[in-house]
Design a protein around this motif. Structure first.
Motif, PDB file in Angstrom:
ATOM      1  N   GLU A   1       0.640  -1.255  -0.059  1.00 14.79           N
ATOM      2  CA  GLU A   1       0.141  -0.098  -0.005  1.00 14.79           C
ATOM      3  C   GLU A   1       0.782   1.409  -0.029  1.00 14.79           C
ATOM      4  O   GLU A   1       0.633   2.121  -0.760  1.00 14.79           O
ATOM      5  CB  GLU A   1      -0.850  -0.154   1.352  1.00 14.79           C
ATOM      6  CG  GLU A   1      -1.887   0.963   1.170  1.00 14.79           C
ATOM      7  CD  GLU A   1      -3.037   0.875   0.154  1.00 14.79           C
ATOM      8  OE1 GLU A   1      -3.397  -0.398   0.085  1.00 14.79           O
ATOM      9  OE2 GLU A   1      -3.490   1.732  -0.308  1.00 14.79           O
ATOM     10  N   ALA A   2       1.908   1.224   0.980  1.00 21.45           N
ATOM     11  CA  ALA A   2       2.720   2.479   0.823  1.00 21.45           C
ATOM     12  C   ALA A   2       3.591   2.701  -0.435  1.00 21.45           C
ATOM     13  O   ALA A   2       3.837   3.795  -1.060  1.00 21.45           O
ATOM     14  CB  ALA A   2       3.541   2.344   2.155  1.00 21.45           C
TER      15      ALA A   2
ATOM     16  N   ALA B   1      -7.799   0.528   8.140  1.00 27.93           N
ATOM     17  CA  ALA B   1      -7.400   1.909   8.590  1.00 27.93           C
ATOM     18  C   ALA B   1      -6.362   2.363   7.526  1.00 27.93           C
ATOM     19  O   ALA B   1      -6.081   3.617   7.606  1.00 27.93           O
ATOM     20  CB  ALA B   1      -7.029   1.820  10.029  1.00 27.93           C
ATOM     21  N   GLU B   2      -5.589   1.696   7.212  1.00 28.51           N
ATOM     22  CA  GLU B   2      -4.232   2.030   6.182  1.00 28.51           C
ATOM     23  C   GLU B   2      -4.597   1.901   4.915  1.00 28.51           C
ATOM     24  O   GLU B   2      -3.773   1.982   3.866  1.00 28.51           O
ATOM     25  CB  GLU B   2      -3.198   1.007   6.683  1.00 28.51           C
ATOM     26  CG  GLU B   2      -2.599   1.455   8.096  1.00 28.51           C
ATOM     27  CD  GLU B   2      -1.823   2.556   8.458  1.00 28.51           C
ATOM     28  OE1 GLU B   2      -1.398   3.319   7.574  1.00 28.51           O
ATOM     29  OE2 GLU B   2      -2.257   3.389   9.526  1.00 28.51           O
ATOM     30  N   GLY B   3      -5.794   1.763   4.744  1.00 30.17           N
ATOM     31  CA  GLY B   3      -6.217   1.838   3.159  1.00 30.17           C
ATOM     32  C   GLY B   3      -6.347   0.375   2.243  1.00 30.17           C
ATOM     33  O   GLY B   3      -6.850   0.388   1.260  1.00 30.17           O
ATOM     34  N   VAL B   4      -5.904  -0.828   3.248  1.00 32.46           N
ATOM     35  CA  VAL B   4      -6.036  -2.245   2.576  1.00 32.46           C
ATOM     36  C   VAL B   4      -7.348  -2.552   2.443  1.00 32.46           C
ATOM     37  O   VAL B   4      -8.073  -2.417   3.727  1.00 32.46           O
ATOM     38  CB  VAL B   4      -4.826  -2.994   3.367  1.00 32.46           C
ATOM     39  CG1 VAL B   4      -5.168  -4.512   2.883  1.00 32.46           C
ATOM     40  CG2 VAL B   4      -3.601  -2.679   3.418  1.00 32.46           C
TER      41      VAL B   4
ATOM     42  N   THR C   1      -4.895  -1.407  -6.146  1.00 35.59           N
ATOM     43  CA  THR C   1      -5.607  -1.822  -4.806  1.00 35.59           C
ATOM     44  C   THR C   1      -4.615  -3.044  -4.141  1.00 35.59           C
ATOM     45  O   THR C   1      -4.297  -3.882  -5.059  1.00 35.59           O
ATOM     46  CB  THR C   1      -7.221  -2.165  -5.015  1.00 35.59           C
ATOM     47  OG1 THR C   1      -7.095  -3.245  -5.641  1.00 35.59           O
ATOM     48  CG2 THR C   1      -7.692  -0.890  -5.533  1.00 35.59           C
ATOM     49  N   VAL C   2      -4.693  -3.203  -2.749  1.00 40.19           N
ATOM     50  CA  VAL C   2      -4.130  -4.277  -2.133  1.00 40.19           C
ATOM     51  C   VAL C   2      -5.282  -4.635  -1.247  1.00 40.19           C
ATOM     52  O   VAL C   2      -6.147  -3.947  -0.616  1.00 40.19           O
ATOM     53  CB  VAL C   2      -3.316  -3.857  -1.284  1.00 40.19           C
ATOM     54  CG1 VAL C   2      -2.689  -5.042  -0.470  1.00 40.19           C
ATOM     55  CG2 VAL C   2      -2.066  -3.027  -1.856  1.00 40.19           C
ATOM     56  N   THR C   3      -5.599  -5.888  -1.594  1.00 43.60           N
ATOM     57  CA  THR C   3      -6.653  -6.668  -0.686  1.00 43.60           C
ATOM     58  C   THR C   3      -6.154  -7.769   0.191  1.00 43.60           C
ATOM     59  O   THR C   3      -5.321  -8.568  -0.534  1.00 43.60           O
ATOM     60  CB  THR C   3      -7.881  -7.201  -1.907  1.00 43.60           C
ATOM     61  OG1 THR C   3      -8.283  -6.071  -2.567  1.00 43.60           O
ATOM     62  CG2 THR C   3      -9.063  -7.899  -0.726  1.00 43.60           C
ATOM     63  N   GLY C   4      -6.450  -7.835   0.955  1.00 42.21           N
ATOM     64  CA  GLY C   4      -5.942  -8.849   2.280  1.00 42.21           C
ATOM     65  C   GLY C   4      -7.140  -9.904   2.596  1.00 42.21           C
ATOM     66  O   GLY C   4      -8.157  -9.468   2.699  1.00 42.21           O
ATOM     67  N   VAL C   5      -6.665 -11.288   2.490  1.00 43.60           N
ATOM     68  CA  VAL C   5      -7.759 -12.224   2.590  1.00 43.60           C
ATOM     69  C   VAL C   5      -7.325 -13.085   3.706  1.00 43.60           C
ATOM     70  O   VAL C   5      -6.102 -13.459   3.815  1.00 43.60           O
ATOM     71  CB  VAL C   5      -7.862 -13.106   1.412  1.00 43.60           C
ATOM     72  CG1 VAL C   5      -8.698 -14.252   1.474  1.00 43.60           C
ATOM     73  CG2 VAL C   5      -8.228 -12.388   0.161  1.00 43.60           C
TER      74      VAL C   5
END
Ligand SMILES: NC(=O)c1ccc[n+]([C@@H]2O[C@H](COP(=O)([O-])OP(=O)(O)OC[C@H]3O[C@@H](n4cnc5c(N)ncnc54)[C@H](OP(=O)(O)O)[C@@H]3O)[C@@H](O)[C@H]2O)c1
Length: 343
Positions: A52-53, A81-84, A63-67
């Motif tokens: 993200e950074a 909160a950090e946009g992920v 975009t970054v998506t966390g699963v």
């Protein structure tokens, strides 16, 4: 004298995830979005936040998506909160995996190590069946698949360590299931022409977990350290994650294995003594160093990406200060001293 190190979880997460210039440059040259499977564990937050950074700094739009299943819900909130972006999913469910988006870049971090002795069947599901579901879903993505140096046999402590050409071994049930994970990804990569990197990592460490935290906390508590596993390889988590992002570039079919760790073969006894000196105490030991250990030779990754910049002395200083300050720890021991393959 090092500047102060962060002590609060959110500060530590952001600090660990600060992207080196080479990562920003790599992200500038990528195309498409990113998916981090298994984001809820010890390394996933650092990876998602660094991506993200780096995207922000690169000026690229992605975009970054966390699963994850998000068994620690606070991780999900911290990432968002950090946009992920986040998606709750059990990667063991074919129906749920089928719903996942298929972006250009996928990191696979899900897996199971601890609990293998009590429920080996669950480890095999997590480390071979989940990979089969994932590999069949993401056929058109570039993939970095987290693996481990435990896929190799023990090597002589006075030798060069296992390199990528060393034949794999099945040393204990957990390590065998990790060999299985690589074999499953390799099978489907060849079948579908999917570019894959097999990211063979030896012991990431940061302020809140890792071999250094295990040793530091034991020395501080006056407990003995078993030095039968006399030597280890370590890498700071920031450096490991930076290498993972850069490994997207080398993903290929057939899959490309790469050892990821620091340049040093580190004596457990000397680390314990270094912590003891910092804490003003004496280290206590049991056992005698064996002639062999799980040691990897990561010179190929150093040739590609440079030697990881965080030195052993720096890591020991950072962890010593964190532990001495009574700052938060994850409470997840690595069991690095285990030699019978039982976790
Ligand atoms: N950390 C190291 O030093 C190290 C060393 C060698 C190799 N590795 C490899 O690197 C990978 C990442 O390391 P790590 O330390 O971050 O591992 P970790 O702490 O075990 O994190 C993996 C995360 O994946 C998620 N997950 C597991 N099964 C899942 C499922 N069925 N569906 C969805 N999510 C699932 C879990 O989070 P939820 O509970 O939220 O789902 C888990 O916390 C591991 O697979 C390991 O093989 C790590």
């Amino acid at each position: 004298m090092e500047p102060a190190f962060p002590e609060e979880n959110e500060q530590i997460d952001r600090w660990l995830a600060a992207p080196p210039a080479a990562v920003v440059e790599a992200v500038k040259n990528h195309s498409g979005d990113y998916l981090v499977l298994g984001v809820g564990g010890k390394m996933g937050t650092t990876l998602a936040l660094m991506l993200e950074a780096a995207i922000r700094l690169s000026g690229r739009s992605a975009t970054v998506t966390g699963v994850s299943r998000f068994s620690r819900p606070e991780v999900r909130a911290a990432l968002e909160a950090e946009g992920v972006k986040t998606l709750a999913c059990d990667l063991g469910s074919p129906e749920e995996v089928a719903q996942l988006p298929t972006p250009a870049n996928v990191f696979f971090l899900a897996g199971q190590k601890f609990g293998t002795t009590d429920a080996p069947e669950a480890t095999w599901i997590q480390n071979t069946i989940v990979p089969s579901l994932v590999a069949r879903h993401f056929t058109a993505s570039r993939m970095v698949v987290f693996s481990t140096g435990c896929v190799y046999p023990f090597t002589a402590v006075d030798g060069p360590g296992a390199d990528e050409a060393t034949p794999l071994a099945c040393q204990g049930e957990y390590a065998s299931s990790c060999v299985g994970r690589e074999r499953v990804f390799t099978h489907f990569a060849k079948l579908n022409q999917t570019p894959v990197n097999l990211f063979r990592l030896n012991y990431a460490c940061e302020l809140r977990y890792g071999v250094l935290v295990d040793i530091a906390t034991r020395v501080r508590a006056g407990e003995s350290i078993d030095i039968t596993t006399g030597y280890v390889n370590l890498i700071w988590q920031t450096d490991a994650v930076a290498h993972a992002i850069r490994c997207l570039e080398i993903a290929a079919c057939p899959p490309v294995p790469l050892n990821i760790t620091g340049p040093d073969r580190i004596a457990v006894k000397s680390i314990a003594e270094a912590f003891a000196a910092k804490f003003g105490t004496e280290a206590k030991f049991t056992g005698t160093p064996a002639d062999t250990a799980w040691l990897a030779n990561a010179s190929k990754s150093h040739d590609l990406f440079g030697v990881p910049p965080h030195s052993l002395d720096w890591m020991v200083e950072a962890v010593a200060r964190h532990v001495a300050a009574g700052a938060p720890l994850l409470g997840k021991p690595t069991h690095f001293e285990t030699r019978d393959g039982k976790f």
